[in-house]
Design a protein around this motif. Structure first.
Motif, mmCIF file in Angstrom:
data_model
loop_
_atom_site.group_PDB
_atom_site.id
_atom_site.type_symbol
_atom_site.label_atom_id
_atom_site.label_comp_id
_atom_site.label_asym_id
_atom_site.label_seq_id
_atom_site.Cartn_x
_atom_site.Cartn_y
_atom_site.Cartn_z
ATOM 1 N N LYS A 53 0.377 -1.194 0.059
ATOM 2 C CA LYS A 53 0.440 0.273 0.016
ATOM 3 C C LYS A 53 1.118 1.503 0.086
ATOM 4 O O LYS A 53 0.923 2.083 -1.121
ATOM 5 N N GLU A 54 2.023 1.310 1.080
ATOM 6 C CA GLU A 54 2.863 2.467 0.599
ATOM 7 C C GLU A 54 3.505 2.051 -0.457
ATOM 8 O O GLU A 54 3.403 4.480 -0.967
ATOM 9 N N ARG A 55 3.579 1.227 -1.227
ATOM 10 C CA ARG A 55 4.504 1.588 -2.611
ATOM 11 C C ARG A 55 3.617 2.105 -3.484
ATOM 12 O O ARG A 55 3.317 3.235 -4.027
ATOM 13 N N ARG A 56 2.159 1.490 -3.990
ATOM 14 C CA ARG A 56 0.973 2.387 -4.541
ATOM 15 C C ARG A 56 0.654 3.988 -4.151
ATOM 16 O O ARG A 56 1.208 4.719 -5.635
ATOM 17 N N ILE A 57 0.661 4.122 -3.231
ATOM 18 C CA ILE A 57 0.589 5.483 -2.605
ATOM 19 C C ILE A 57 1.680 6.728 -3.553
ATOM 20 O O ILE A 57 1.193 7.889 -4.416
ATOM 21 N N GLN A 58 2.935 6.020 -3.300
ATOM 22 C CA GLN A 58 3.696 6.713 -3.770
ATOM 23 C C GLN A 58 4.065 7.067 -5.197
ATOM 24 O O GLN A 58 4.148 7.920 -5.775
ATOM 25 N N PRO A 75 5.619 -0.893 -9.282
ATOM 26 C CA PRO A 75 6.840 0.661 -8.460
ATOM 27 C C PRO A 75 7.556 -0.634 -7.760
ATOM 28 O O PRO A 75 8.928 0.016 -7.149
ATOM 29 N N ILE A 76 7.097 -1.664 -8.132
ATOM 30 C CA ILE A 76 8.035 -2.556 -7.013
ATOM 31 C C ILE A 76 9.156 -2.609 -7.701
ATOM 32 O O ILE A 76 9.243 -2.621 -8.670
ATOM 33 N N GLY A 77 9.971 -2.654 -6.577
ATOM 34 C CA GLY A 77 12.091 -2.724 -7.229
ATOM 35 C C GLY A 77 12.489 -1.722 -7.376
ATOM 36 O O GLY A 77 14.011 -1.842 -8.520
ATOM 37 N N TYR A 78 12.326 -0.279 -7.015
ATOM 38 C CA TYR A 78 12.455 1.450 -7.546
ATOM 39 C C TYR A 78 13.285 1.986 -6.344
ATOM 40 O O TYR A 78 11.996 1.920 -5.843
ATOM 41 N N ALA A 79 13.704 2.748 -6.049
ATOM 42 C CA ALA A 79 14.171 3.477 -5.709
ATOM 43 C C ALA A 79 13.666 4.966 -5.632
ATOM 44 O O ALA A 79 13.188 4.721 -6.808
ATOM 45 N N ASP A 80 13.351 5.453 -4.827
ATOM 46 C CA ASP A 80 12.666 7.082 -5.278
ATOM 47 C C ASP A 80 12.850 7.956 -6.297
ATOM 48 O O ASP A 80 11.719 8.184 -6.878
ATOM 49 N N ASP A 81 14.544 8.436 -6.797
ATOM 50 C CA ASP A 81 14.634 9.162 -7.134
ATOM 51 C C ASP A 81 14.686 7.884 -8.488
ATOM 52 O O ASP A 81 14.340 9.207 -9.583
ATOM 53 N N GLU A 82 15.176 6.901 -9.012
ATOM 54 C CA GLU A 82 14.366 6.532 -10.307
ATOM 55 C C GLU A 82 13.133 6.449 -10.548
ATOM 56 O O GLU A 82 13.368 6.785 -11.425
ATOM 57 N N LEU A 83 12.488 5.427 -9.572
ATOM 58 C CA LEU A 83 10.975 5.948 -9.863
ATOM 59 C C LEU A 83 10.756 7.110 -10.151
ATOM 60 O O LEU A 83 9.702 7.106 -11.236
ATOM 61 N N ALA A 84 11.257 8.533 -10.104
ATOM 62 C CA ALA A 84 10.594 9.764 -10.881
ATOM 63 C C ALA A 84 10.600 9.309 -11.855
ATOM 64 O O ALA A 84 10.207 10.200 -12.186
ATOM 65 N N GLY A 85 11.929 9.721 -12.137
ATOM 66 C CA GLY A 85 12.868 9.363 -13.131
ATOM 67 C C GLY A 85 11.592 9.029 -14.526
ATOM 68 O O GLY A 85 12.011 8.798 -15.284
ATOM 69 N N VAL A 86 11.766 7.630 -14.183
ATOM 70 C CA VAL A 86 10.943 7.113 -14.689
ATOM 71 C C VAL A 86 9.753 7.172 -15.195
ATOM 72 O O VAL A 86 8.659 7.175 -16.661
ATOM 73 N N VAL A 87 8.804 7.391 -14.486
ATOM 74 C CA VAL A 87 7.467 8.434 -14.199
ATOM 75 C C VAL A 87 7.945 9.407 -15.099
ATOM 76 O O VAL A 87 6.561 9.204 -16.034
ATOM 77 N N GLY A 88 8.802 10.412 -15.456
ATOM 78 C CA GLY A 88 8.803 11.600 -16.376
ATOM 79 C C GLY A 88 8.768 11.005 -17.558
ATOM 80 O O GLY A 88 8.382 11.865 -18.351
ATOM 81 N N LEU A 89 9.441 9.362 -17.957
ATOM 82 C CA LEU A 89 9.258 8.879 -19.338
ATOM 83 C C LEU A 89 8.440 9.124 -19.552
ATOM 84 O O LEU A 89 8.082 8.857 -20.529
ATOM 85 N N LEU A 90 7.511 8.477 -18.502
ATOM 86 C CA LEU A 90 6.249 7.771 -19.315
ATOM 87 C C LEU A 90 5.554 9.016 -19.880
ATOM 88 O O LEU A 90 4.960 8.962 -20.112
ATOM 89 N N GLY A 91 5.693 9.961 -18.597
ATOM 90 C CA GLY A 91 4.781 11.254 -18.779
ATOM 91 C C GLY A 91 5.035 11.557 -20.369
ATOM 92 O O GLY A 91 4.205 12.435 -21.195
ATOM 93 N N ASP A 92 6.380 11.803 -20.773
ATOM 94 C CA ASP A 92 6.529 12.513 -21.571
ATOM 95 C C ASP A 92 6.295 11.854 -23.171
ATOM 96 O O ASP A 92 5.407 11.966 -24.165
#
Length: 466
Positions: free
Chosen positions: A368-373, A441-458
């Motif tokens: 739940k914590e990882r999904r919320i993040q 979000p499984i398997g990602y550190a916070d900063d790495e997950l943010a970068g991948v989400v940014g690529l998805l948005g682009d």
């Protein structure tokens, strides 16, 4: 950078122009790209628009700048996919196992907190207590201790009770499902499945030439009882496949009143039900009624696996059924699953010692914590680009693009950047959910997950309309 609609179209055109420029045949090593001023004059757009397109490419790692020299890019090497390359699921499976790939789609809840160590430790202790059994003493339907425990765990009342002889354990879930398809005679038969549905199940049904009718989930996870009743009246439905409680990939719980209506309808029609119980342990509250508690157990089969909440060391699949006993025993005997009796005993001891329930309590909280993040990142980085179905359990998030896009182009663009998503079309055999995607979000550190989400948005912003 806040840009107008005119500039929005302009920067997308510039981005695509640069993308083609970078990937022109014959490029070796670093490629020097035109300057901001050169591109501005050549394409007739502002320097700020050129700068924005370059910044996207730079964020993707495909462009780098050299002070007083300009922009350079390394041509992206296309990924070679075995086979025809036209199978989306094959492409995902192959590339997800390649070094350096960032998989934003995996459905592996146990990876967050596997039970490998306590399971293997207990197995070593049991190995000292139990000598190796002769082959003729093996139990083709699974270790009796584990089957007895599962029967007790699934029993909820005198009417809804199970016995060890009703439980069949196989090496993995796929093998168990293949046996069910054979025993139930589903080849060329008609079945109804809730949609979206797990792609493993859909592929198995398709390969067995089963006629599948998809019943889409409504908002909030409910099923349309009128639509289902019409299907049961006009179609030769052999059985219906439904989740016991938590639907995946949506992560939604069927409302209690809707569950009761559906159960009464199925009981009234005498419909056989195949219940998917793989995720019911992973809903956030971990309690509540399952669909099977409302159904006639004599016209019910339940399948599940330990892998989703224990990990790959417990990949066994199992099925519970009061009926078809002779046929199930025969098929499990013929399949000759090679099952470790000691490991099955170890799983049973983890249950009886209370370790599984303790583990599930922790795992549900972590998931739940990882999904919320992930959801917070999606809303911060993508704004209104995605409409998110609020998950009530599991390891993934189900989302829909707010505008009609070519999701195949989104997938391919991200794949070129070594990012893998699961497009919604994988969860349907009839072209449903084309604007959806499953994220994890499984398997990602916070900063790495943010970068991948940014690529998805682009990728979503740059994708042409469908």
């Amino acid at each position: 950078m806040k840009i107008t609609r005119e500039t929005d179209f302009a920067y997308q055109a510039v981005y695509r122009y640069l993308d083609q420029l970078i990937n022109e045949p014959g490029h070796q090593g670093s490629v020097r790209l035109p300057s901001l001023r050169q591109l501005s004059e050549r394409l007739g757009v502002s320097i700020s628009t050129i700068q924005y397109a370059y910044s996207l490419l730079e964020k993707e790692g495909r462009v780098y700048s050299v002070a007083k020299s300009g922009y350079y890019a390394q041509a992206v090497v296309s990924l070679t996919i075995p086979g025809s390359g036209n199978d989306l699921l094959e492409t995902i499976y192959v590339n997800a196992r390649r070094p350096g790939m960032r998989v934003l789609s995996t459905d592996d809840p146990a990876a967050l907190q596997p039970l490998d160590s306590p399971l293997l430790m207990l197995e070593r202790e049991l190995l000292r207590q139990y000598p190796r059994q002769p082959q003729w003493l093996s139990q083709p339907c699974g270790e009796l201790e584990l089957r007895t425990l599962l029967a007790a765990r699934y029993t909820t009342s005198p009417a809804h009770c199970w016995h060890a002889d009703d439980v069949y354990i196989g090496a993995d879930l796929r093998g168990v499902l293949e046996i069910l398809i054979a025993v139930l005679g589903l080849r060329h038969a008609t079945i109804v499945v809730e949609s979206p549905c797990d792609w493993v199940i859909l592929r198995l049904l398709k390969s067995a030439e089963v006629r599948v009718i998809e019943l889409p989930l409504e908002a909030g996870g409910a099923l349309d009882p009128q639509r289902l009743e019409n299907l049961l009246k006009i179609e030769p439905v052999r059985l219906i496949l439904l989740s016991s409680k938590l639907n995946m990939p949506c992560g939604s719980l069927i409302p209690e009143d809707n569950r009761s209506v559906i159960a009464d309808l199925l009981t009234g029609h005498g419909t056989w039900v195949l219940e998917n119980d793989c995720y019911s342990e992973l809903d956030d509250d971990g309690e509540g009624q399952r669909l099977r508690d409302l159904l006639d157990p004599d016209r019910l089969l339940v399948f599940s696996t330990f892998e989703k909440f224990m990990g790959v060391e417990a990949a066994y699949g199992f099925v519970l059924s009061r009926a078809w006993r002779r046929e199930l025993q025969r098929h499990f005997l013929l399949r000759s699953f090679r099952l470790s009796p000691v490991r099955q005993k170890a799983i049973a001891r983890l249950y009886t010692g209370g370790r599984i329930d303790q583990h599930l309590h922790i795992l549900r909280r972590l998931l739940k914590e990882r999904r919320i993040q992930l959801i917070q990142l999606l809303r911060e980085r993508l704004g209104e680009s995605l409409r998110i179905v609020e998950p009530q359990g599991g390891a993934t998030v189900w989302a829909r693009s707010s505008r009609q896009v070519d999701m195949t182009m989104v997938f391919q663009r991200l794949l070129a950047q070594h990012v893998i998503i699961a497009p919604g079309e994988l969860f349907s055999l009839h072209g449903l959910h084309g604007q959806h995607l499953r994220l994890s979000p499984i398997g990602y550190a916070d900063d790495e997950l943010a970068g991948v989400v940014g690529l998805l948005g682009d990728a979503l912003r740059l994708a042409p309309g469908d």
